[in-house]
Design a protein around this motif. Structure first.
Motif, PDB file in Angstrom:
ATOM      1  N   GLU A 185      42.972  18.312  45.063  1.00  0.00           N
ATOM      2  CA  GLU A 185      41.545  18.694  44.861  1.00  0.00           C
ATOM      3  C   GLU A 185      41.242  19.915  45.950  1.00  0.00           C
ATOM      4  OE1 GLU A 185      39.653  18.313  42.448  1.00  0.00           O
ATOM      5  OE2 GLU A 185      41.041  16.735  41.579  1.00  0.00           O
ATOM      6  N   ARG A 186      41.985  19.631  47.293  1.00  0.00           N
ATOM      7  CA  ARG A 186      41.616  20.574  48.030  1.00  0.00           C
ATOM      8  C   ARG A 186      42.280  21.858  47.599  1.00  0.00           C
ATOM      9  NH1 ARG A 186      44.600  18.770  53.312  1.00  0.00           N
ATOM     10  NH2 ARG A 186      44.280  21.176  53.965  1.00  0.00           N
ATOM     11  N   MET A 187      43.519  22.044  46.921  1.00  0.00           N
ATOM     12  CA  MET A 187      44.088  22.913  46.289  1.00  0.00           C
ATOM     13  C   MET A 187      43.388  23.832  45.091  1.00  0.00           C
ATOM     14  SD  MET A 187      46.871  25.094  46.797  1.00  0.00           S
ATOM     15  CE  MET A 187      47.820  26.340  46.049  1.00  0.00           C
ATOM     16  N   ARG A 188      42.839  23.021  44.268  1.00  0.00           N
ATOM     17  CA  ARG A 188      42.032  23.436  43.349  1.00  0.00           C
ATOM     18  C   ARG A 188      40.732  23.984  43.829  1.00  0.00           C
ATOM     19  NH1 ARG A 188      40.902  18.686  39.533  1.00  0.00           N
ATOM     20  NH2 ARG A 188      42.479  19.551  38.091  1.00  0.00           N
ATOM     21  N   GLN A 189      40.050  23.423  44.765  1.00  0.00           N
ATOM     22  CA  GLN A 189      38.894  24.300  45.439  1.00  0.00           C
ATOM     23  C   GLN A 189      39.269  25.536  46.057  1.00  0.00           C
ATOM     24  OE1 GLN A 189      35.701  23.470  44.870  1.00  0.00           O
ATOM     25  NE2 GLN A 189      36.762  21.850  43.480  1.00  0.00           N
ATOM     26  N   ALA A 190      40.750  25.581  46.668  1.00  0.00           N
ATOM     27  CA  ALA A 190      41.083  26.866  47.494  1.00  0.00           C
ATOM     28  C   ALA A 190      41.337  27.941  46.557  1.00  0.00           C
ATOM     29  CB  ALA A 190      42.297  26.678  48.264  1.00  0.00           C
ATOM     30  N   LEU A 191      41.993  27.676  45.295  1.00  0.00           N
ATOM     31  CA  LEU A 191      42.226  28.347  44.137  1.00  0.00           C
ATOM     32  C   LEU A 191      40.854  28.953  43.410  1.00  0.00           C
ATOM     33  CD1 LEU A 191      45.082  26.562  42.339  1.00  0.00           C
ATOM     34  CD2 LEU A 191      45.364  28.681  43.768  1.00  0.00           C
ATOM     35  N   LYS A 192      40.018  28.077  43.251  1.00  0.00           N
ATOM     36  CA  LYS A 192      38.608  28.245  42.677  1.00  0.00           C
ATOM     37  C   LYS A 192      37.917  29.506  43.692  1.00  0.00           C
ATOM     38  CE  LYS A 192      34.224  26.503  40.937  1.00  0.00           C
ATOM     39  NZ  LYS A 192      33.631  25.235  40.870  1.00  0.00           N
ATOM     40  N   ALA A 193      38.128  29.456  44.846  1.00  0.00           N
ATOM     41  CA  ALA A 193      37.283  30.267  45.911  1.00  0.00           C
ATOM     42  C   ALA A 193      37.836  31.561  45.934  1.00  0.00           C
ATOM     43  CB  ALA A 193      37.375  29.681  47.160  1.00  0.00           C
ATOM     44  N   ALA A 194      39.445  31.388  45.814  1.00  0.00           N
ATOM     45  CA  ALA A 194      40.286  32.875  45.599  1.00  0.00           C
ATOM     46  C   ALA A 194      40.111  33.430  44.519  1.00  0.00           C
ATOM     47  CB  ALA A 194      41.567  32.457  46.122  1.00  0.00           C
ATOM     48  N   GLY A 195      39.560  32.740  43.253  1.00  0.00           N
ATOM     49  CA  GLY A 195      39.672  33.691  42.044  1.00  0.00           C
ATOM     50  C   GLY A 195      41.215  33.914  41.686  1.00  0.00           C
ATOM     51  N   GLY A 196      41.547  34.809  40.825  1.00  0.00           N
ATOM     52  CA  GLY A 196      42.893  35.045  40.432  1.00  0.00           C
ATOM     53  C   GLY A 196      43.479  34.344  39.067  1.00  0.00           C
ATOM     54  N   GLY A 197      42.816  33.132  38.900  1.00  0.00           N
ATOM     55  CA  GLY A 197      43.150  32.635  37.461  1.00  0.00           C
ATOM     56  C   GLY A 197      44.003  31.484  37.596  1.00  0.00           C
ATOM     57  N   SER A 198      44.457  31.101  38.716  1.00  0.00           N
ATOM     58  CA  SER A 198      45.497  29.974  38.748  1.00  0.00           C
ATOM     59  C   SER A 198      44.412  28.681  38.269  1.00  0.00           C
ATOM     60  CB  SER A 198      45.885  29.732  40.204  1.00  0.00           C
ATOM     61  OG  SER A 198      46.943  30.931  40.432  1.00  0.00           O
ATOM     62  N   GLU A 199      45.366  27.758  37.777  1.00  0.00           N
ATOM     63  CA  GLU A 199      44.582  26.386  37.261  1.00  0.00           C
ATOM     64  C   GLU A 199      45.365  25.128  37.764  1.00  0.00           C
ATOM     65  OE1 GLU A 199      43.995  26.430  33.096  1.00  0.00           O
ATOM     66  OE2 GLU A 199      42.900  28.553  33.319  1.00  0.00           O
ATOM     67  N   ILE A 200      44.764  23.956  37.965  1.00  0.00           N
ATOM     68  CA  ILE A 200      45.482  22.838  38.141  1.00  0.00           C
ATOM     69  C   ILE A 200      45.115  21.682  36.962  1.00  0.00           C
ATOM     70  CG2 ILE A 200      45.693  20.607  39.607  1.00  0.00           C
ATOM     71  CD1 ILE A 200      45.763  22.530  41.903  1.00  0.00           C
ATOM     72  N   VAL A 201      45.919  21.110  36.309  1.00  0.00           N
ATOM     73  CA  VAL A 201      45.870  20.022  35.442  1.00  0.00           C
ATOM     74  C   VAL A 201      46.413  18.638  36.080  1.00  0.00           C
ATOM     75  CG1 VAL A 201      46.559  19.067  33.146  1.00  0.00           C
ATOM     76  CG2 VAL A 201      45.921  21.596  33.495  1.00  0.00           C
ATOM     77  N   VAL A 202      45.582  17.647  35.916  1.00  0.00           N
ATOM     78  CA  VAL A 202      45.931  16.318  36.621  1.00  0.00           C
ATOM     79  C   VAL A 202      45.950  15.297  35.385  1.00  0.00           C
ATOM     80  CG1 VAL A 202      45.436  14.327  38.058  1.00  0.00           C
ATOM     81  CG2 VAL A 202      44.965  16.799  38.822  1.00  0.00           C
ATOM     82  N   TYR A 203      47.160  14.705  35.408  1.00  0.00           N
ATOM     83  CA  TYR A 203      47.366  13.571  34.361  1.00  0.00           C
ATOM     84  C   TYR A 203      46.930  12.130  34.938  1.00  0.00           C
ATOM     85  CZ  TYR A 203      49.439  17.458  31.553  1.00  0.00           C
ATOM     86  OH  TYR A 203      49.470  18.422  31.054  1.00  0.00           O
ATOM     87  N   PRO A 204      45.763  11.761  34.898  1.00  0.00           N
ATOM     88  CA  PRO A 204      45.261  10.512  35.696  1.00  0.00           C
ATOM     89  C   PRO A 204      46.363   9.653  35.913  1.00  0.00           C
ATOM     90  CG  PRO A 204      43.608  11.472  34.219  1.00  0.00           C
ATOM     91  CD  PRO A 204      44.885  12.106  33.629  1.00  0.00           C
ATOM     92  N   ASP A 205      47.098   9.163  35.005  1.00  0.00           N
ATOM     93  CA  ASP A 205      47.832   7.804  34.876  1.00  0.00           C
ATOM     94  C   ASP A 205      49.422   8.057  35.032  1.00  0.00           C
ATOM     95  OD1 ASP A 205      45.526   6.299  34.644  1.00  0.00           O
ATOM     96  OD2 ASP A 205      45.869   6.532  32.278  1.00  0.00           O
ATOM     97  N   ALA A 206      49.564   9.481  35.484  1.00  0.00           N
ATOM     98  CA  ALA A 206      50.914   9.962  35.556  1.00  0.00           C
ATOM     99  C   ALA A 206      51.546   9.786  36.973  1.00  0.00           C
ATOM    100  CB  ALA A 206      51.317  11.150  35.021  1.00  0.00           C
ATOM    101  N   PRO A 207      52.699   9.408  37.248  1.00  0.00           N
ATOM    102  CA  PRO A 207      53.322   9.146  38.588  1.00  0.00           C
ATOM    103  C   PRO A 207      54.236  10.382  38.846  1.00  0.00           C
ATOM    104  CG  PRO A 207      54.953   8.331  37.159  1.00  0.00           C
ATOM    105  CD  PRO A 207      53.586   8.816  36.192  1.00  0.00           C
ATOM    106  N   HIS A 208      54.618  10.537  39.958  1.00  0.00           N
ATOM    107  CA  HIS A 208      55.573  11.720  40.457  1.00  0.00           C
ATOM    108  C   HIS A 208      56.773  11.737  39.533  1.00  0.00           C
ATOM    109  CE1 HIS A 208      57.034  14.806  43.317  1.00  0.00           C
ATOM    110  NE2 HIS A 208      58.158  14.436  42.975  1.00  0.00           N
ATOM    111  N   ALA A 209      57.281  13.089  38.969  1.00  0.00           N
ATOM    112  CA  ALA A 209      58.371  13.200  38.248  1.00  0.00           C
ATOM    113  C   ALA A 209      58.064  12.805  36.650  1.00  0.00           C
ATOM    114  CB  ALA A 209      59.665  12.784  38.761  1.00  0.00           C
ATOM    115  N   PHE A 210      56.972  13.208  36.253  1.00  0.00           N
ATOM    116  CA  PHE A 210      56.601  12.368  34.992  1.00  0.00           C
ATOM    117  C   PHE A 210      57.277  13.280  33.994  1.00  0.00           C
ATOM    118  CE2 PHE A 210      52.954  15.419  36.050  1.00  0.00           C
ATOM    119  CZ  PHE A 210      53.032  16.265  35.046  1.00  0.00           C
TER     120      PHE A 210
END
Length: 286
Positions: A231-256
């Motif tokens: 979420e910190r990264m998502r907010q940093a990207l939003k503040a920066a602009g540039g079009g980057s995005e983050i998608v979170v899969y709520p129930d997925a573990p690492h290396a899904f």
């Protein structure tokens, strides 16, 4: 003020080590044998696929590349390994991309530090990986891109990158480093950390300096990457602009996305793969 990654690279060149790994692993890395999960396998029919040698500082870097057998001028995708190196799963990802018309190349990015494919103990693997300078990785990825362009088969005007786990972090850094890059897709790469001589910055530090948009794909149940950092990264990207995005899969573990491991989650992996294709198409890597 944080020092820009490109400034760090120019001021503190990494040691020019020779390569100690001269060939890629066969099959899967020892630490992940036997492979579990659905174990997707992509055949090489209609492709030119196999190991190549890429000129880089210190010698020749082993890499796996796959591309359509016929034609040329293919968009180029750099594929960045997990901590286990360029083993069969990473090779298969290259073939999957090649089936869709890409020249995909996965360089063995810690071939100077050691061969992790033959290590069964993940702690031993971490010791090798911890000695890999970010500056070395950026330079080796540049070398892989140069090789693809000089091969006569790759179109560097359509350059993309994707990476998994350790490689997911590298995607963010490379997007801040390379002016040639059009787009990146980072799969569950670490976003924060302590600065060191070898890792002077982390993705959160370069969020405002990305030269190409990055799509981050993360698992909400990833115990190694706290959702708070996502979420910190998502907010940093939003503040920066540039079009980057983050998608979170709520129930997925690492290396899904790792279909050869118990962590594989088919629905999230397939959705992420579709998003990767759409992201590259949207941003000119197609």
């Amino acid at each position: 003020m944080e020092e820009p990654l490109e400034t760090f690279l120019s001021k503190k060149p990494f040691t020019r080590r020779e390569f100690v790994v001269t060939a890629l692993a066969a099959g899967f890395a020892l630490a992940v044998r036997p492979a579990f999960g659905e174990l997707l396998t992509t055949d090489a029919g209609g492709l030119t696929a196999g190991e190549v040698k890429i000129p880089a500082k210190g010698g020749e870097m082993p890499a796996y590349r796959a591309m359509p057998e016929k034609g040329g001028g293919f968009p180029v995708v750099l594929v960045v390994q997990e901590i286990f190196g360029v083993h069969e799963h990473i090779k298969d990802i290259c073939r999957r991309l090649a089936k869709r018309g890409y020249l995909a190349v996965a360089p063995e990015l810690y071939a100077r530090q050691g061969d992790v494919s033959k290590m069964a103990d993940t702690q031993e693997i971490f010791k090798v990986v911890s000695r890999v300078p970010d500056a070395q990785v950026m330079a080796d990825l540049d070398a892989a891109a140069d090789w693809a362009g000089k091969s006569g088969k790759g179109d560097l005007k359509r350059l993309g990158i994707t990476g998994f786990c350790w490689g997911g972090r590298i995607v963010w850094l490379y997007a801040a480093h390379s002016p040639r890059l059009k787009a990146g897709v980072a799969w569950y790469g670490r976003l924060v950390g302590q600065a060191s001589d070898l890792q002077p910055q982390h993705p959160i530090d370069v969020a405002a300096k990305l030269k190409a948009p990055v799509l981050g794909l993360y698992g909400g149940a990833d115990t190694g990457i706290p959702i708070e950092t996502v979420e910190r990264m998502r907010q940093a990207l939003k503040a920066a602009g540039g079009g980057s995005e983050i998608v979170v899969y709520p129930d997925a573990p690492h290396a899904f996305h790792a279909d050869y491991r118990p962590s594989y989650r088919k629905e999230a992996a397939q959705d992420g793969w579709k998003r990767l294709q759409a992201w590259f198409k949207k941003h000119g890597v197609a």
